[in-house]
Scaffold this motif. Structure first.
Motif, PDB file in Angstrom:
ATOM      1  N   GLU A  15      28.412  33.413  62.261  1.00  0.00           N
ATOM      2  CA  GLU A  15      29.077  34.703  62.192  1.00  0.00           C
ATOM      3  C   GLU A  15      30.570  34.486  61.982  1.00  0.00           C
ATOM      4  O   GLU A  15      31.182  33.629  62.614  1.00  0.00           O
ATOM      5  N   GLY A  16      31.134  35.233  61.079  1.00  0.00           N
ATOM      6  CA  GLY A  16      32.548  35.099  60.777  1.00  0.00           C
ATOM      7  C   GLY A  16      32.851  34.174  59.611  1.00  0.00           C
ATOM      8  O   GLY A  16      33.979  34.159  59.118  1.00  0.00           O
ATOM      9  N   ASP A  17      31.861  33.379  59.174  1.00  0.00           N
ATOM     10  CA  ASP A  17      32.068  32.524  58.007  1.00  0.00           C
ATOM     11  C   ASP A  17      32.275  33.407  56.777  1.00  0.00           C
ATOM     12  O   ASP A  17      31.710  34.496  56.690  1.00  0.00           O
ATOM     13  N   PRO A  18      33.061  32.932  55.817  1.00  0.00           N
ATOM     14  CA  PRO A  18      33.247  33.728  54.597  1.00  0.00           C
ATOM     15  C   PRO A  18      31.949  33.812  53.789  1.00  0.00           C
ATOM     16  O   PRO A  18      31.070  32.963  53.912  1.00  0.00           O
ATOM     17  N   ILE A  19      31.871  34.857  52.994  1.00  0.00           N
ATOM     18  CA  ILE A  19      30.716  35.003  52.109  1.00  0.00           C
ATOM     19  C   ILE A  19      30.793  33.899  51.053  1.00  0.00           C
ATOM     20  O   ILE A  19      31.828  33.703  50.431  1.00  0.00           O
ATOM     21  N   ALA A  20      29.706  33.178  50.875  1.00  0.00           N
ATOM     22  CA  ALA A  20      29.656  32.089  49.905  1.00  0.00           C
ATOM     23  C   ALA A  20      28.372  32.213  49.090  1.00  0.00           C
ATOM     24  O   ALA A  20      27.447  32.934  49.468  1.00  0.00           O
ATOM     25  N   VAL A  21      28.335  31.502  47.980  1.00  0.00           N
ATOM     26  CA  VAL A  21      27.165  31.543  47.102  1.00  0.00           C
ATOM     27  C   VAL A  21      25.898  31.195  47.873  1.00  0.00           C
ATOM     28  O   VAL A  21      24.873  31.865  47.730  1.00  0.00           O
ATOM     29  N   ALA A  22      25.956  30.161  48.701  1.00  0.00           N
ATOM     30  CA  ALA A  22      24.758  29.749  49.452  1.00  0.00           C
ATOM     31  C   ALA A  22      24.246  30.885  50.346  1.00  0.00           C
ATOM     32  O   ALA A  22      23.039  31.069  50.484  1.00  0.00           O
ATOM     33  N   ARG A  23      25.157  31.630  50.925  1.00  0.00           N
ATOM     34  CA  ARG A  23      24.771  32.745  51.793  1.00  0.00           C
ATOM     35  C   ARG A  23      24.070  33.837  50.980  1.00  0.00           C
ATOM     36  O   ARG A  23      23.046  34.375  51.396  1.00  0.00           O
ATOM     37  N   LEU A  24      24.619  34.155  49.820  1.00  0.00           N
ATOM     38  CA  LEU A  24      24.016  35.186  48.978  1.00  0.00           C
ATOM     39  C   LEU A  24      22.677  34.723  48.411  1.00  0.00           C
ATOM     40  O   LEU A  24      21.745  35.527  48.276  1.00  0.00           O
ATOM     41  N   GLU A  25      22.581  33.432  48.071  1.00  0.00           N
ATOM     42  CA  GLU A  25      21.303  32.887  47.591  1.00  0.00           C
ATOM     43  C   GLU A  25      20.251  33.002  48.691  1.00  0.00           C
ATOM     44  O   GLU A  25      19.090  33.332  48.418  1.00  0.00           O
ATOM     45  N   TRP A  26      20.633  32.732  49.932  1.00  0.00           N
ATOM     46  CA  TRP A  26      19.718  32.865  51.064  1.00  0.00           C
ATOM     47  C   TRP A  26      19.253  34.310  51.168  1.00  0.00           C
ATOM     48  O   TRP A  26      18.067  34.586  51.376  1.00  0.00           O
ATOM     49  N   CYS A  27      20.181  35.252  50.987  1.00  0.00           N
ATOM     50  CA  CYS A  27      19.821  36.678  51.033  1.00  0.00           C
ATOM     51  C   CYS A  27      18.858  37.038  49.909  1.00  0.00           C
ATOM     52  O   CYS A  27      17.908  37.810  50.121  1.00  0.00           O
ATOM     53  N   LEU A  28      19.081  36.484  48.725  1.00  0.00           N
ATOM     54  CA  LEU A  28      18.156  36.738  47.613  1.00  0.00           C
ATOM     55  C   LEU A  28      16.757  36.219  47.936  1.00  0.00           C
ATOM     56  O   LEU A  28      15.757  36.867  47.603  1.00  0.00           O
ATOM     57  N   ASP A  29      16.688  35.062  48.562  1.00  0.00           N
ATOM     58  CA  ASP A  29      15.381  34.519  48.957  1.00  0.00           C
ATOM     59  C   ASP A  29      14.657  35.482  49.897  1.00  0.00           C
ATOM     60  O   ASP A  29      13.468  35.740  49.746  1.00  0.00           O
ATOM     61  N   ARG A  30      15.377  35.976  50.891  1.00  0.00           N
ATOM     62  CA  ARG A  30      14.772  36.918  51.853  1.00  0.00           C
ATOM     63  C   ARG A  30      14.350  38.207  51.148  1.00  0.00           C
ATOM     64  O   ARG A  30      13.280  38.752  51.393  1.00  0.00           O
ATOM     65  N   LEU A  31      15.204  38.686  50.250  1.00  0.00           N
ATOM     66  CA  LEU A  31      14.899  39.914  49.525  1.00  0.00           C
ATOM     67  C   LEU A  31      13.673  39.722  48.630  1.00  0.00           C
ATOM     68  O   LEU A  31      12.811  40.608  48.555  1.00  0.00           O
ATOM     69  N   ALA A  32      13.582  38.580  47.969  1.00  0.00           N
ATOM     70  CA  ALA A  32      12.421  38.300  47.116  1.00  0.00           C
ATOM     71  C   ALA A  32      11.135  38.344  47.935  1.00  0.00           C
ATOM     72  O   ALA A  32      10.115  38.890  47.489  1.00  0.00           O
ATOM     73  N   ASP A  33      11.191  37.795  49.130  1.00  0.00           N
ATOM     74  CA  ASP A  33      10.016  37.829  50.001  1.00  0.00           C
ATOM     75  C   ASP A  33       9.672  39.263  50.398  1.00  0.00           C
ATOM     76  O   ASP A  33       8.506  39.651  50.393  1.00  0.00           O
ATOM     77  N   ASN A  34      10.688  40.052  50.724  1.00  0.00           N
ATOM     78  CA  ASN A  34      10.437  41.465  51.045  1.00  0.00           C
ATOM     79  C   ASN A  34       9.857  42.213  49.856  1.00  0.00           C
ATOM     80  O   ASN A  34       8.966  43.052  50.017  1.00  0.00           O
ATOM     81  N   MET A  35      10.361  41.920  48.667  1.00  0.00           N
ATOM     82  CA  MET A  35       9.849  42.581  47.460  1.00  0.00           C
ATOM     83  C   MET A  35       8.391  42.206  47.230  1.00  0.00           C
ATOM     84  O   MET A  35       7.579  43.062  46.871  1.00  0.00           O
ATOM     85  N   ARG A  36       8.070  40.939  47.457  1.00  0.00           N
ATOM     86  CA  ARG A  36       6.695  40.474  47.272  1.00  0.00           C
ATOM     87  C   ARG A  36       5.744  41.191  48.219  1.00  0.00           C
ATOM     88  O   ARG A  36       4.627  41.546  47.848  1.00  0.00           O
ATOM     89  N   GLN A  37       6.191  41.447  49.435  1.00  0.00           N
ATOM     90  CA  GLN A  37       5.344  42.077  50.446  1.00  0.00           C
ATOM     91  C   GLN A  37       5.350  43.600  50.380  1.00  0.00           C
ATOM     92  O   GLN A  37       4.541  44.237  51.052  1.00  0.00           O
ATOM     93  N   SER A  38       6.233  44.159  49.593  1.00  0.00           N
ATOM     94  CA  SER A  38       6.389  45.614  49.542  1.00  0.00           C
ATOM     95  C   SER A  38       5.179  46.280  48.890  1.00  0.00           C
ATOM     96  O   SER A  38       4.728  45.862  47.821  1.00  0.00           O
TER      97      SER A  38
END
Length: 80
Positions: free
Chosen positions: A14-37
């Motif tokens: 918490e408090g770390d700056p937004i970085a590409v790796a963080r957004l890529e991790w979010c995309l992974d989670r979102l892809a999983d949610n989309m798959r299960q939707s």
């Protein structure tokens, strides 16, 4: 052995700056949610689009900063 990150353990603090790796991790989670939707995940497309846009923007800024560092290093070498 490297720590394995799961859905509940993001690879940042918490408090770390937004970085590409963080957004890529979010995309992974979102892809999983989309798959299960049940509706096929189309409702998530605006979020997906925003994350991809933010990733592209961060990568462009990182590349620009690297070019600036290279130029500055070259100038320092020329002054020697």
């Amino acid at each position: 052995m490297a720590k394995r990150h799961t859905k509940s353990s993001p690879p940042w603090k918490e408090g770390d700056p937004i970085a590409v790796a963080r957004l890529e991790w979010c995309l992974d989670r979102l892809a999983d949610n989309m798959r299960q939707s049940p509706q096929g995940g189309e409702v998530y497309l605006p979020i997906w689009e925003r994350l991809e846009s933010e990733i592209a923007s961060l990568k462009a800024k990182e590349a620009m900063m690297e070019r600036a560092r290279v130029r500055a290093a070259r100038l320092m070498e020329e002054k020697k």
